[in-house]
Design a protein around this motif. Structure first.
Motif, short mmCIF file in Angstrom:
data_model
loop_
_atom_site.label_atom_id
_atom_site.label_comp_id
_atom_site.label_asym_id
_atom_site.label_seq_id
_atom_site.Cartn_x
_atom_site.Cartn_y
_atom_site.Cartn_z
N LEU A 12 0.87 -1.39 0.08
CA LEU A 12 -0.01 0.02 -0.13
C LEU A 12 0.76 1.31 0.12
CD1 LEU A 12 -2.72 1.49 0.36
CD2 LEU A 12 -2.39 1.09 2.81
N PHE A 85 -13.85 -1.32 0.59
CA PHE A 85 -13.41 -2.77 1.16
C PHE A 85 -12.56 -3.69 -0.04
CE2 PHE A 85 -17.62 -1.62 3.17
CZ PHE A 85 -16.94 -1.40 4.42
N THR A 86 -11.83 -2.71 -0.74
CA THR A 86 -10.72 -3.38 -1.88
C THR A 86 -9.56 -2.94 -1.47
OG1 THR A 86 -11.16 -1.69 -3.49
CG2 THR A 86 -12.81 -3.84 -3.45
N PHE A 87 -8.49 -3.58 -2.09
CA PHE A 87 -7.12 -2.83 -2.15
C PHE A 87 -7.21 -1.57 -2.86
CE2 PHE A 87 -2.61 -2.33 -3.50
CZ PHE A 87 -1.96 -2.33 -2.21
N ILE A 90 -8.38 1.34 -0.49
CA ILE A 90 -7.71 1.72 0.41
C ILE A 90 -6.44 2.78 -0.03
CG2 ILE A 90 -8.45 0.30 1.98
CD1 ILE A 90 -5.89 -1.45 1.87
N ILE A 162 -8.14 3.90 6.86
CA ILE A 162 -8.08 2.47 6.19
C ILE A 162 -9.14 1.62 6.70
CG2 ILE A 162 -6.67 0.40 5.57
CD1 ILE A 162 -5.62 2.81 4.26
N GLY A 166 -11.83 0.31 4.27
CA GLY A 166 -11.27 -0.88 3.90
C GLY A 166 -11.75 -1.92 4.80
N SER A 168 -11.53 -4.95 7.49
CA SER A 168 -10.43 -5.75 7.90
C SER A 168 -10.33 -7.08 7.27
CB SER A 168 -10.23 -5.77 9.44
OG SER A 168 -9.41 -6.77 9.79
N GLU A 172 -6.47 -8.44 1.67
CA GLU A 172 -7.03 -7.51 0.81
C GLU A 172 -6.80 -6.02 1.41
OE1 GLU A 172 -8.03 -8.12 -2.19
OE2 GLU A 172 -9.12 -6.26 -2.69
N THR A 173 -7.50 -5.95 2.54
CA THR A 173 -7.35 -4.39 3.40
C THR A 173 -6.91 -4.72 4.76
OG1 THR A 173 -9.61 -4.81 4.05
CG2 THR A 173 -9.40 -3.71 2.00
N ARG A 174 -6.58 -5.80 5.16
CA ARG A 174 -6.12 -5.83 6.67
C ARG A 174 -4.70 -5.61 6.83
NH1 ARG A 174 -4.55 -10.44 9.99
NH2 ARG A 174 -5.00 -9.91 12.16
#
Length: 221
Positions: A12, A85-87, A90, A162, A166, A168, A172-174
């Motif tokens: 990221l 809720f996707t890369f 974020i 985030i 996004g 968790s 993907e977003t965690r």
């Protein structure tokens, strides 16, 4: 220890830093060397994420990027997938949140460039675009590097924005900051401590580099 959140944080930070440097350099150039109506309002808008609470910014991004928001609808129409809720979501949120941290060091570096260099470039017939790439960027590399490092470190530690945009989702977003928060909530202090032990020296080393670049910019050594 699960290294996936740390790897995702680095991914990221790399994406956000590259995109922000490309976007911020011309904007900083515009703010330093051009006069236009509404300039102070535009600059304040760019710097707004720096003073807004992350949850407030995250809430508005969630609304705009959600299925009923303008950006969310455009994204879904183009990609046939949700934006939040996707890369990708974020990365976008991180770019908005870190904009001031990219703009300010670059703007300061541009302001320190001797105006006579620019005047000579114009006298020699260089266009504003050519002057930007051949005069301004080579003379402000320290500021550009400081900007990139600051954005990278800031993105590595992002949490509120985030989490709002996004959630968790593992893989993907965690990211690391969310994984540390969840580990502490689960009383798994060992895993939280191990991830913190990795993040602290990384942040410290990057700050040392920023200090070095700042001293070089001030004293020329």
């Amino acid at each position: 220890m699960d290294l996936l959140p740390l790897i995702l944080s680095v991914k990221l930070a790399v994406f956000s830093t590259l995109i922000l440097i490309i976007l911020s350099a011309p904007l900083a150039y515009l703010l330093v060397y051009f006069r236009f109506r509404g300039k102070s309002f535009f600059e304040a808008l760019l710097n707004l994420p720096m003073v807004l609470p992350p949850t407030v910014l995250g809430f508005y991004l969630l609304v705009v990027m959600g299925p009923k928001g303008a950006l969310g609808r455009i994204w879904e129409a183009v990609t046939a997938s949700p934006f939040v809720f996707t890369f990708a979501g974020i990365v976008f949120a991180s770019i908005i949140y870190s904009f001031p941290f990219a703009i300010q060091p670059m703007k300061t570096a541009f302001e320190k460039i001797d105006r006579r260099l620019l005047e000579s470039a114009y006298v020699l017939g260089l266009s504003p675009l050519a002057t930007f790439f051949k005069v301004i960027i080579p003379n402000a590399l320290g500021g550009v590097a400081a900007s990139a490092i600051l954005v990278f470190v800031h993105t590595m530690g992002e949490f509120g924005v985030i989490l709002m945009v996004g959630g968790s989702i593992p893989g993907e977003t965690r990211v690391a900051s969310i994984a540390i928060y969840e580990a502490v909530e689960a009383l798994n202090y060992h895993e939280a401590g191990m991830m913190c032990l990795i993040l602290v020296p990384i942040s410290y080393i990057f700050l040392l580099i920023i200090n070095r670049l700042t001293r070089s910019s001030l004293y020329g050594s």
